[in-house]
Scaffold this active site. Sequence first.
Site, PDB file in Angstrom:
ATOM      1  N   ARG A 104       2.365  94.595  59.476  1.00 15.04           N
ATOM      2  CA  ARG A 104       3.298  95.713  59.290  1.00 15.04           C
ATOM      3  C   ARG A 104       2.812  96.675  58.201  1.00 15.04           C
ATOM      4  NH1 ARG A 104       9.280  92.956  59.738  1.00 15.04           N
ATOM      5  NH2 ARG A 104       9.443  93.095  62.008  1.00 15.04           N
ATOM      6  N   GLY A 130       7.413  88.391  64.105  1.00 15.82           N
ATOM      7  CA  GLY A 130       6.545  87.919  63.020  1.00 15.82           C
ATOM      8  C   GLY A 130       5.793  86.642  63.351  1.00 15.82           C
ATOM      9  N   GLY A 162      13.527  91.767  65.991  1.00 11.71           N
ATOM     10  CA  GLY A 162      14.805  92.079  66.630  1.00 11.71           C
ATOM     11  C   GLY A 162      14.771  93.432  67.333  1.00 11.71           C
TER      12      GLY A 162
HETATM   13  C1  3PG Z   1      12.615  92.214  61.075  1.00 13.22           C
HETATM   14  O1  3PG Z   1      11.892  91.479  60.396  1.00 13.22           O
HETATM   15  O2  3PG Z   1      12.955  91.947  62.240  1.00 13.22           O
HETATM   16  C2  3PG Z   1      13.003  93.534  60.514  1.00 13.22           C
HETATM   17  O3  3PG Z   1      12.322  93.806  59.338  1.00 13.22           O
HETATM   18  C3  3PG Z   1      14.495  93.627  60.342  1.00 13.22           C
HETATM   19  O4  3PG Z   1      14.950  92.689  59.405  1.00 13.22           O
HETATM   20  P1  3PG Z   1      16.475  92.259  59.422  1.00 13.22           P
HETATM   21  O5  3PG Z   1      16.676  91.382  60.617  1.00 13.22           O
HETATM   22  O6  3PG Z   1      16.717  91.523  58.122  1.00 13.22           O
HETATM   23  O7  3PG Z   1      17.315  93.509  59.532  1.00 13.22           O
END
Ligand code: 3PG
Length: 392
Positions: free
Chosen positions: A35, A345, A368
């Site tokens: 990222r 990730g 997400g």
């Molecule tokens: C993720 O890692 O999916 C994004 O950075 C969003 O993070 P979050 O689910 O804490 O909003």
Amino acid sequence: TDLCAQGKVAGQRVFIRADLNVPQDDTGRITEDTRIRASVPCIRAALDAGAAVMVTSHLGRPTEGQFKPEDSLAPVAARLGELLGREVPLVSDWVDGVQVAPGQVVLLENCRLNKGEKKNDEALARKLAALTDIYVNDAFGTAHRAEATTYGIAQFAKVASAGPLLAAEIDAITKALAQPQRPLVAIVAGSKVSTKLTILKSLAEKVDQLIVGGGIANTFMLAAGLKIGKSLAEPDLIDQAKAVIDAMRARGAAVPIPVDVVTAKAFAADAAATIKDATDVADDDLILDIGPKTAELLAAQLREAGTIVWNGPVGVFEFDAFANGTQTIAHAIADSKAFSIAGGGDTLAAIAKYGIEDKIGYISTGGGAFLEILEGKTLPAFEILAKRAAGG
Ligand code: 3PG
């Protein structure tokens, strides 16, 4: 960005919302930096164009107003500095004003420490908008969140635009899914069962095969009447898992349930791994991977696929004894002629571990956000930019 290319940012204060929410180990060392690397082109373009550049991101889910050292973007600032070949100062308490000159870049500390960020507080968003001449959202990974730095600021900033990463991600994924080459196979795995089950329901309307793994597969095994011992699962969601299986069956599609699994008595890298038929799981077993027969069956389906959507490792691949399932799936995707899209990730970590980056059609930086766009949802952070572009 287009704005940079048009030379409109020279001398301007540019506020870039990136998604620099990267995984770290216990010592704060960044374990995967995709990222950060993906955010560099936008930042570099703004700098090269002579802007005064402010960059921010969230990291994790901190408690607002309560700074803890592990919430700090300090490791990210260091890595970003290496990639940009210049020091990137980290600025805390920045909501009321930021010192940055044209040609300089600063990283603004974890934006989720600001009170009102998560709930998109209007007063906060207006303050953020006042910091900048041009707001650029390049945070695809956070585009499914309507927060002050992803939504409110875009409403109130003088100029609001999408950065190159955000634009490219939405473009690639939308195009690939509009008319997929079939069979369309989705792999939805990992431990976030409750958050992904809703998404599974939607995918069940579209895909030809829905491969589940990790904690999700355990819940589906329960739905299929199998015992899973003390494995991670959400028994409350069994009925919903059944509904997904039924919806797929009604379309002549399938959710393959593991026929064998790899179990252990403890969640540990050195725990003894035992391969068992899915019908033989004992009360004190933990399922930590799909078994070799299941992995081969799924690999065969992946090799025949026309389009593959991959989110989540199917086992605890960080532990070598429980990595076979994810490794087999990864190589099958790499060997397949299908156009493949991968995101999340853990998925990026698996792709890196097995060295198949070049064999994946498109690698998303979203978790997400990636899944929500697959679902056909409009991402709020993108929607507001589109509205602004349309003059709204
Ligand atoms: C993720 O890692 O999916 C994004 O950075 C969003 O993070 P979050 O689910 O804490 O909003």
